[in-house]
Write a protein that holds these residues in place. Structure first.
Motif, PDB file in Angstrom:
ATOM      1  N   SER A  14       0.810  -1.125   0.097  1.00 34.54           N
ATOM      2  CA  SER A  14      -0.029   0.095   0.041  1.00 34.54           C
ATOM      3  C   SER A  14       0.949   1.216  -0.083  1.00 34.54           C
ATOM      4  N   THR A  15       2.145   1.050  -0.097  1.00 35.66           N
ATOM      5  CA  THR A  15       3.115   2.353   0.169  1.00 35.66           C
ATOM      6  C   THR A  15       3.318   2.999  -1.166  1.00 35.66           C
ATOM      7  N   THR A  16       4.245   4.208  -1.021  1.00 36.82           N
ATOM      8  CA  THR A  16       4.361   5.073  -2.064  1.00 36.82           C
ATOM      9  C   THR A  16       5.230   4.383  -3.015  1.00 36.82           C
ATOM     10  N   PRO A  17       5.359   4.665  -4.481  1.00 35.28           N
ATOM     11  CA  PRO A  17       6.520   4.092  -5.236  1.00 35.28           C
ATOM     12  C   PRO A  17       7.958   4.569  -4.907  1.00 35.28           C
ATOM     13  N   ASN A  18       8.113   5.516  -3.834  1.00 31.51           N
ATOM     14  CA  ASN A  18       9.643   5.472  -3.450  1.00 31.51           C
ATOM     15  C   ASN A  18      10.028   4.643  -2.323  1.00 31.51           C
ATOM     16  N   LYS A  19       8.837   4.414  -1.460  1.00 30.10           N
ATOM     17  CA  LYS A  19       8.874   3.559  -0.273  1.00 30.10           C
ATOM     18  C   LYS A  19       9.155   1.986  -0.948  1.00 30.10           C
ATOM     19  N   GLN A  20       8.358   1.783  -2.139  1.00 26.58           N
ATOM     20  CA  GLN A  20       8.357   0.340  -2.718  1.00 26.58           C
ATOM     21  C   GLN A  20       9.749   0.378  -3.031  1.00 26.58           C
ATOM     22  N   ASN A  21      10.421   1.288  -3.723  1.00 24.60           N
ATOM     23  CA  ASN A  21      11.690   0.985  -4.064  1.00 24.60           C
ATOM     24  C   ASN A  21      12.672   0.705  -3.232  1.00 24.60           C
ATOM     25  N   ILE A  22      12.569   1.590  -2.031  1.00 28.98           N
ATOM     26  CA  ILE A  22      13.393   1.476  -0.855  1.00 28.98           C
ATOM     27  C   ILE A  22      13.398  -0.450  -0.193  1.00 28.98           C
ATOM     28  N   LEU A  23      11.991  -0.639  -0.334  1.00 27.59           N
ATOM     29  CA  LEU A  23      11.773  -2.248   0.184  1.00 27.59           C
ATOM     30  C   LEU A  23      12.265  -3.102  -0.630  1.00 27.59           C
ATOM     31  N   SER A  24      12.003  -3.024  -2.041  1.00 28.70           N
ATOM     32  CA  SER A  24      12.646  -3.778  -3.179  1.00 28.70           C
ATOM     33  C   SER A  24      14.258  -3.965  -2.969  1.00 28.70           C
ATOM     34  N   LEU A  25      14.857  -2.800  -2.675  1.00 28.66           N
ATOM     35  CA  LEU A  25      16.185  -2.728  -2.712  1.00 28.66           C
ATOM     36  C   LEU A  25      16.997  -3.537  -1.599  1.00 28.66           C
ATOM     37  N   LEU A  26      16.097  -4.083  -0.547  1.00 27.90           N
ATOM     38  CA  LEU A  26      16.442  -4.825   0.361  1.00 27.90           C
ATOM     39  C   LEU A  26      16.830  -5.965  -0.305  1.00 27.90           C
ATOM     40  N   GLY A  27      16.522  -6.471  -1.536  1.00 23.86           N
ATOM     41  CA  GLY A  27      17.134  -7.748  -2.308  1.00 23.86           C
ATOM     42  C   GLY A  27      18.456  -7.664  -2.744  1.00 23.86           C
ATOM     43  N   ASN A  28      19.022  -6.206  -2.687  1.00 22.04           N
ATOM     44  CA  ASN A  28      20.246  -6.158  -3.220  1.00 22.04           C
ATOM     45  C   ASN A  28      21.119  -5.608  -2.183  1.00 22.04           C
ATOM     46  N   THR A  29      21.243  -6.528  -1.054  1.00 18.47           N
ATOM     47  CA  THR A  29      21.737  -6.297  -0.075  1.00 18.47           C
ATOM     48  C   THR A  29      22.663  -7.473   0.572  1.00 18.47           C
ATOM     49  N   ARG A  30      23.550  -7.546   1.450  1.00 17.58           N
ATOM     50  CA  ARG A  30      24.052  -8.591   2.050  1.00 17.58           C
ATOM     51  C   ARG A  30      24.065  -8.425   3.668  1.00 17.58           C
ATOM     52  N   PRO A  31      23.613  -9.369   4.359  1.00 18.63           N
ATOM     53  CA  PRO A  31      23.476  -9.330   5.884  1.00 18.63           C
ATOM     54  C   PRO A  31      24.638  -8.872   6.506  1.00 18.63           C
ATOM     55  N   MET A  32      24.398  -7.949   7.247  1.00 15.02           N
ATOM     56  CA  MET A  32      25.310  -7.398   8.031  1.00 15.02           C
ATOM     57  C   MET A  32      26.032  -8.403   9.309  1.00 15.02           C
ATOM     58  N   PRO A  33      27.468  -8.806   9.026  1.00 12.47           N
ATOM     59  CA  PRO A  33      27.971  -9.822  10.121  1.00 12.47           C
ATOM     60  C   PRO A  33      27.816  -9.344  11.507  1.00 12.47           C
ATOM     61  N   THR A  34      27.715 -10.339  12.358  1.00  9.21           N
ATOM     62  CA  THR A  34      27.528  -9.904  13.528  1.00  9.21           C
ATOM     63  C   THR A  34      28.585 -10.627  14.804  1.00  9.21           C
ATOM     64  N   HIS A  35      29.856 -11.021  14.128  1.00 10.93           N
ATOM     65  CA  HIS A  35      30.933 -11.588  14.682  1.00 10.93           C
ATOM     66  C   HIS A  35      31.295 -10.639  15.970  1.00 10.93           C
ATOM     67  N   PRO A  36      31.841 -11.040  17.153  1.00  4.50           N
ATOM     68  CA  PRO A  36      32.460 -10.276  18.040  1.00  4.50           C
ATOM     69  C   PRO A  36      33.588  -9.351  17.645  1.00  4.50           C
ATOM     70  N   PHE A  37      34.411  -9.750  16.537  1.00  6.99           N
ATOM     71  CA  PHE A  37      35.417  -9.069  16.116  1.00  6.99           C
ATOM     72  C   PHE A  37      35.017  -7.693  15.440  1.00  6.99           C
ATOM     73  N   MET A  38      33.679  -7.651  15.087  1.00  3.50           N
ATOM     74  CA  MET A  38      33.305  -6.635  14.036  1.00  3.50           C
ATOM     75  C   MET A  38      33.460  -5.350  14.706  1.00  3.50           C
ATOM     76  N   ILE A  39      33.262  -5.201  16.129  1.00  2.00           N
ATOM     77  CA  ILE A  39      33.679  -3.958  16.897  1.00  2.00           C
ATOM     78  C   ILE A  39      34.885  -3.444  16.534  1.00  2.00           C
ATOM     79  N   HIS A  40      35.649  -4.156  16.460  1.00  2.00           N
ATOM     80  CA  HIS A  40      37.367  -3.748  16.042  1.00  2.00           C
ATOM     81  C   HIS A  40      37.207  -3.527  14.390  1.00  2.00           C
ATOM     82  N   VAL A  41      36.706  -4.204  13.513  1.00  2.00           N
ATOM     83  CA  VAL A  41      36.656  -3.865  12.280  1.00  2.00           C
ATOM     84  C   VAL A  41      36.082  -2.485  12.101  1.00  2.00           C
ATOM     85  N   TRP A  42      34.791  -2.319  12.699  1.00  2.00           N
ATOM     86  CA  TRP A  42      34.351  -0.990  12.308  1.00  2.00           C
ATOM     87  C   TRP A  42      35.370   0.230  13.095  1.00  2.00           C
TER      88      TRP A  42
END
Length: 376
Positions: A315-343
């Motif tokens: 039910s949302t706007t075209p811009n918001k639909q784009n934002i939702l669809s672009l979730l398919g063009n991502t990779r999950p953020m790693p959650t390893h303990p060492f990511m603190i140090h990576v960032w």
């Protein structure tokens, strides 16, 4: 209703002038306080202060009952003394895919409230007649736009999260085989690319919560790389001038953003405290259809509740639909303990890059990651 004097404290970092999410969070806390007689007090701070506070919980024994954080901050589990979330407690409203974003080594340390958290390109339709989905578009427009005192594209290039699309376009990723992977030829290529484009005036590095948004809204930057979380603010200020598209192709490679969730974690073993039932009750309230719909409708965020998300997509706007669809063009953020140090290491290198070259920035990253890991 009789008031209970107990208080639940919630830390969060919806602090920028453009982050309208604070409006819904504060309203939810007020509603819960009114209906259940338990005071929920949200305390806002910037992300640096939030990280520092959570990192000192083990040392000081002081912390909030809950904190609303990006999913990768699940990795602060040891320093923050996070409580484990009971298995299956919220499986009726959250999918396993959503829950997994706040797991560490298979253990649930957080409960997702919002999804997405990914980067997209926002562009001004008065400056770009069509979606600038390739970096070539920015370079071809540079001479004309520079003459009008307009920068073709901006991003917050002192922050590692904004740098990921450039790293990914050169084939890099900060984790490989469960280990940090940031001192690489791909990292150097990405650093060289952004240094070169900044020097050419094609790309500007601006603070993501202030200058980047202000200059984009003011027409001084033609397009920006920024998060889905800022869409509501831009939509209010730019209206029909605003459009959304995928991150650009760079030298033939598609840029990829990370995606994750934002959710509740429970520092200082708060789920073993006397407030346990109130804390879990508030969490359940945050995941209710009512509250999840508030996030979607009032500030245009992406709810974690699957049914509410499906209604939003339909039910949302075209811009918001784009934002939702672009979730398919991502990779999950790693959650390893060492990511603190990576960032931390990437941030240090990007600050170095601001006043030097790619080789020196990479040396700074190398030095910082080794010092951080050796100190463990």
């Amino acid at each position: 209703m009789k008031r209970n004097k107990k208080e639940i404290v919630l830390w969060h970092e919806f602090d920028g002038p453009g982050d309208t999410s604070i409006e819904v969070l504060e309203e939810i806390c007020r509603l819960y306080t009114e209906r259940f007689g338990i005071q929920v007090t949200p305390q806002v701070m910037n992300i640096t202060a939030l990280i520092a506070g959570l990192s000192r919980v083990k040392e000081t024994g002081q912390g909030p009952h809950l904190a609303m954080v990006p999913a990768d901050m699940s990795s602060y589990v040891e320093k923050g003394l996070y409580s484990e979330v009971p298995d299956g407690l919220f499986a009726d409203v959250l999918t396993e895919a959503a829950l997994s974003t706040m797991q560490m080594n298979g253990v649930q340390y957080g409960v997702p409230v919002l999804r997405g958290n990914h980067l997209v390109v926002y562009y001004n339709k008065e400056i770009y007649a069509s979606a600038p989905t390739s970096w070539d578009v920015f370079e071809e427009a540079a001479e004309k736009l520079t003459a009008q005192d307009i920068v073709p594209i901006g991003a917050d290039l002192k922050e590692g999260y904004w740098f990921i699309p450039f790293l990914s376009a050169f084939g890099g990723w900060p984790v490989e085989a469960g280990q940090p992977n940031i001192v690489t030829p791909e990292m150097k290529q990405a650093l060289q690319f952004i240094r070169e484009k900044m020097d050419q005036g094609v790309l500007a590095s601006l603070d993501g919560s202030t200058g980047l948004l202000e200059q984009f809204i003011g027409g001084k930057v033609g397009a920006i790389i920024s998060g889905e979380w800022i869409y509501n603010h831009l939509d209010k200020h730019m209206k029909d001038k605003l459009a959304v598209c995928q991150l650009p192709v760079i030298e033939g490679r598609q840029s990829l953003s990370m995606s994750s969730s934002i959710g509740l974690i429970y520092p200082n073993h708060s789920l073993t405290s006397g407030e346990r039932e109130h804390i879990l009750s508030f969490t359940r309230f945050m995941l209710s259809d009512e509250c999840q719909s508030m996030w979607a409708v009032k500030v245009q965020r992406i709810p974690a509740h699957e049914e509410v998300l499906n209604r939003l997509a339909a039910s949302t706007t075209p811009n918001k639909q784009n934002i939702l669809s672009l979730l398919g063009n991502t990779r999950p953020m790693p959650t390893h303990p060492f990511m603190i140090h990576v960032w931390e290491s990437m941030h240090t290198g990007l600050i170095e890059l601001d006043s030097s070259n790619a080789e020196q920035a990479l040396e700074k990253i190398d030095q910082t990651i080794h010092e951080s890991l050796n100190a463990l």
